[in-house]
Design an enzyme around this catalytic site. Structure first.
Site, PDB file in Angstrom:
ATOM      1  N   SER A  88      38.465  37.993  41.959  1.00 53.83           N
ATOM      2  CA  SER A  88      37.671  36.633  42.526  1.00 53.83           C
ATOM      3  C   SER A  88      36.533  36.330  43.655  1.00 53.83           C
ATOM      4  CB  SER A  88      39.519  35.720  43.345  1.00 53.83           C
ATOM      5  OG  SER A  88      38.617  35.075  44.567  1.00 53.83           O
ATOM      6  N   TYR A 126      45.387  36.437  49.574  1.00 58.40           N
ATOM      7  CA  TYR A 126      45.468  35.789  48.285  1.00 58.40           C
ATOM      8  C   TYR A 126      43.538  37.243  47.820  1.00 58.40           C
ATOM      9  CZ  TYR A 126      42.940  34.513  44.535  1.00 58.40           C
ATOM     10  OH  TYR A 126      42.125  33.974  43.235  1.00 58.40           O
ATOM     11  N   LYS A 160      44.252  40.008  45.639  1.00 58.22           N
ATOM     12  CA  LYS A 160      42.922  40.798  44.410  1.00 58.22           C
ATOM     13  C   LYS A 160      42.139  41.751  44.567  1.00 58.22           C
ATOM     14  CE  LYS A 160      44.105  37.055  41.951  1.00 58.22           C
ATOM     15  NZ  LYS A 160      44.155  37.148  40.437  1.00 58.22           N
TER      16      LYS A 160
END
Ligand code: UDP
Length: 283
Positions: A67, A91, A95
Site C-alpha cells: 500500500s 495498517y 504492510k
C-alpha cells in the site's frame, strides 16, 4: 479459509501452483489503530504462514498487495518507490513489515521471485457489474460511501476537510480502477518470470483528484446528485498523495488506462445492480 490456518493452507498449496497472489489482509486504517494485534496477526503472521508453506511446497513466486500507506506523511507527492518509508498507523506498519520480510527472504535465498505492489486508491468495479465493493457496515472509503449515498442507503457524504493546501482545499488522491490494478498483477507475474529477487512497484495513475472532483465526476457518470457536507479533517489523512509511475511503466510495461469517469461509471453500475451489495448483511 483463513490464511493463518497452516494445515488448511498447506493442503491448498499441495495442490500445485506456479505462483501466489496474496490479497488476504485487513485494510481499515482506523480499525488497525484500535486492534493492532489483530492486524499484526492477520497481515504479518498470516503472511509468515503463507511464506513458510510456500517454501515447504516449493512455490517461490509471490505478488504481494502492499500500500502507498507505507510512505506516510513525510514526503510530498508524487511518491517514488525509493523514498524512505514512514507509515503512521498499524495498517501501514504491517504492510511495511511484510515488504521487509520479503526483502530479507530474497536476500537470503535469491531464487525467490517476490513483488510488492504499492496500491494507491483502488476504486471502481468489474464492468460486468457482477464484482464490486461491498464493505461491511459504514464504508470507510470515499467511493463506496458515494455509491451508497447515490443508491439511497445513506443520506449524505461528509467531506473530511476543506482547508488543505490543495487547489480546492479537499484531499487529493490517486484513484486507480480495479481492472487496471488487476492488470498490474498480471504484469508483475510476467516480470517475475524474468526477474528473481524482491522488487517494489507503485500501482497508481500518477494523477490526483480532489474529493470534490470525484463527487463531480460521479454525479456526471451516474446522473445522480450526491448531497454532501463539509466536516473536520479525518485524523491521519494526508493532504495529497499520488504515485510516481515511472518504475511500473519501465519495469512492468504497465500503465493505468481507465480514467476517473470509467471508475465512477463502473462503481455506479455495480451498486445500481446490487443496491444491497452481495446481500450478506442487513443495513
Ligand atoms: N473522504 C471523505 N469522506 C469520506 C471518506 C473519505 O472526504 O467519507 C476523503 C478522505 O479524507 C481522503 C479521500 O476521501 O481525502 C480518500 O479517502 P479514502 O478513505 O477513500 O482513502 P485513503 O486515501 O484514506 O486510503
Amino acid at each position: 479459509m483463513d490464511i493463518r490456518d497452516r494445515s488448511g493452507l498447506g493442503k491448498v498449496l499441495d495442490g500445485g501452483f506456479d505462483a501466489v497472489i496474496h490479497f488476504a489482509g485487513r485494510k481499515a486504517v482506523g480499525e488497525s489503530v484500535t486492534d493492532p494485534l489483530g492486524y499484526w496477526d492477520t497481515n504479518v503472521a498470516g503472511s509468515l504462514v503463507l511464506l513458510q508453506e510456500m517454501s515447504r511446497t516449493g512455490i517461490t513466486t509471490l505478488v504481494f498487495s502492499s500500500s502507498c500507506t507505507v510512505y506516510g506523511n513525510t514526503a510530498e507527492a508524487p511518491f517514488a518507490e525509493d523514498l524512505p518509508t514512514a507509515p503512521i498507523n498499524p495498517y501501514g506498519e504491517t504492510k511495511l513489515a511484510v515488504e521487509q520480510m520479503l526483502a530479507a527472504l530474497a536476500a537470503a535465498q535469491p531464487h525467490w521471485r517476490l513483488a510488492s505492489l504499492r496500491y494507491f486508491n483502488p476504486v471502481g468495479a468489474h464492468p460486468s457489474g457482477e464484482i464490486g465493493e461491498d464493505p461491511h457496515g459504514i464504508p470507510d472509503n470515499l467511493m463506496p460511501y458515494i455509491t451508497q449515498v447515490a443508491v439511497g442507503r445513506r443520506p449524505q457524504l461528509q467531506v473530511f476537510g476543506n482547508d488543505y493546501d490543495t487547489p480546492d482545499g479537499t484531499g487529493v488522491r490517486d484513484y486507480i480502477h480495479v481492472v487496471d490494478l488487476a492488470r498490474g498483477h498480471v504484469a508483475a507475474l510476467a516480470y517475475l518470470a524474468e526477474h528473481p529477487g524482491h522488487s517494489i512497484h507503485n500501482l497508481g495513475t500518477g494523477r490526483g483528484y480532489s474529493v470534490l472532483e470525484v463527487i463531480g465526476a460521479f454525479e456526471r457518470a451516474s446522473g445522480r446528485r450526491i448531497p454532501y457536507a463539509m466536516a473536520p479533517r479525518r485524523e491521519g489523512d494526508a493532504a495529497a498523495a499520488w504515485a510516481d509511475t515511472r518504475r511500473a511503466q519501465a519495469a512492468l510495461g504497465w500503465k493505468a488506462k481507465r480514467d476517473i469517469n470509467a471508475m465512477c461509471r463502473d462503481a455506479w453500475n455495480w451498486q445500481r445492480r446490487n443496491p444491497n451489495g452481495f446481500g450478506n448483511e442487513p443495513w
